[in-house]
Design a protein around this motif. Structure first.
Motif, short mmCIF file in Angstrom:
data_model
loop_
_atom_site.label_atom_id
_atom_site.label_comp_id
_atom_site.label_asym_id
_atom_site.label_seq_id
_atom_site.Cartn_x
_atom_site.Cartn_y
_atom_site.Cartn_z
N GLU A 1 0.83 -1.21 0.00
CA GLU A 1 0.00 0.00 0.00
C GLU A 1 0.86 1.25 0.00
O GLU A 1 0.54 2.23 -0.69
CB GLU A 1 -0.93 -0.02 1.21
N SER B 1 0.58 -8.85 -1.64
CA SER B 1 0.39 -8.15 -0.37
C SER B 1 -0.07 -9.15 0.68
O SER B 1 -1.10 -9.79 0.51
CB SER B 1 -0.64 -7.04 -0.53
N ASP C 1 -3.48 -8.30 2.02
CA ASP C 1 -4.55 -8.66 1.09
C ASP C 1 -4.83 -10.16 1.13
O ASP C 1 -5.99 -10.60 1.11
CB ASP C 1 -4.18 -8.26 -0.34
N ARG D 1 -8.18 -12.14 2.08
CA ARG D 1 -8.84 -12.94 1.04
C ARG D 1 -8.93 -14.41 1.42
O ARG D 1 -9.97 -15.06 1.23
CB ARG D 1 -8.07 -12.79 -0.28
#
Length: 239
Positions: A86, A161, A164, A168
């Motif tokens: 990010e 990431s 992430d 997920r």
């Protein structure tokens, strides 16, 4: 007057070369003799131009290794928790991650205490070399409880990431991080990985990341190039 004009021309040519990306962030310029020949000026004149660029922060000088283009600095906005990915993307940079180790092993006593799991309970260790725009910036070691992050043990995390993938694959959202930062000097192996000189300054960050309900979900140990990372924070006095 002629010397000043020549140095200005050399300065302007180097500025153009840097602007169009002829010399990428983190790379070393040709030696002064070769660079002066390319620009058609004397070394004394070249040094005036280089010194001007150094004063502007466009170039950095190393007494042992010559002139370098500074690596673009990553920094977290004050009081904002961001992943490496990010941070890089917010600055228009391309984040990369090369996995050096990915294994399930028993937790150490310290790790078990920080993660609030049983001693020797299985954890996933992930060691990655993180970069931006092709330049190595950080050696990153993350440890997660295998009980809650099992899918990550077999997931390809190259250029991914971790935040992430936690969200997920594991349904885990990192909410906050307890973070400490100290300065150290790079040993030979870390210097090799980051492309810096042994003994160069690095910033070492240790964190424990938590979900919104206060459950610890990972331990991080990050070693950043000292010229590539800035940590910022808002500080408040108590009433």
């Amino acid at each position: 007057m002629l010397g000043v004009t020549a140095s200005t021309q050399a300065y302007e040519q180097l500025t153009r070369d840097l602007t169009v990306g002829r010399y990428a962030p983190g790379t070393r310029l040709p030696g002064e003799r070769d660079l002066a020949g390319q620009l058609g000026v004397s070394r004394a004149t070249l040094r005036l131009a280089l010194g001007r660029l150094e004063s502007e922060g466009t170039l950095q000088r190393s007494a042992q290794r010559g002139w370098f283009v500074p690596t673009q600095v990553l920094g977290e906005p004050p009081s904002t928790l961001q992943s490496f990915t990010e941070m890089a993307r917010a600055r228009g940079l391309r984040p990369t991650a090369r996995v050096l180790r990915q294994q399930v092993r028993p937790a150490s006593m310290d790790e078990a205490g920080q993660l609030r799991i049983a001693p020797a309970a299985p954890v996933i260790e992930i060691d990655r070399l993180r970069g931006m725009d092709g330049t190595p910036v950080c050696f990153d070691v993350v440890v997660l409880p295998e009980a809650t992050a099992a899918p990550l043990a077999g997931t390809d995390l190259t250029d991914a990431s971790l935040y992430d993938e936690l969200r997920r694959l594991c349904g885990i959202e990192v909410h906050r991080s307890a973070y400490t930062l100290v300065a150290e000097n790079a040993d030979a192996e870390l210097a090799r990985l980051l492309g810096i000189t042994a003994g160069a300054a690095v910033l070492v960050g240790d964190e424990v990341a938590y979900t919104a309900d206060g459950t610890p979900v990972l331990i991080g140990h990050n070693k950043y190039r000292g010229d590539a990372y800035r940590f910022e924070a808002d500080l408040f006095r108590r009433a």
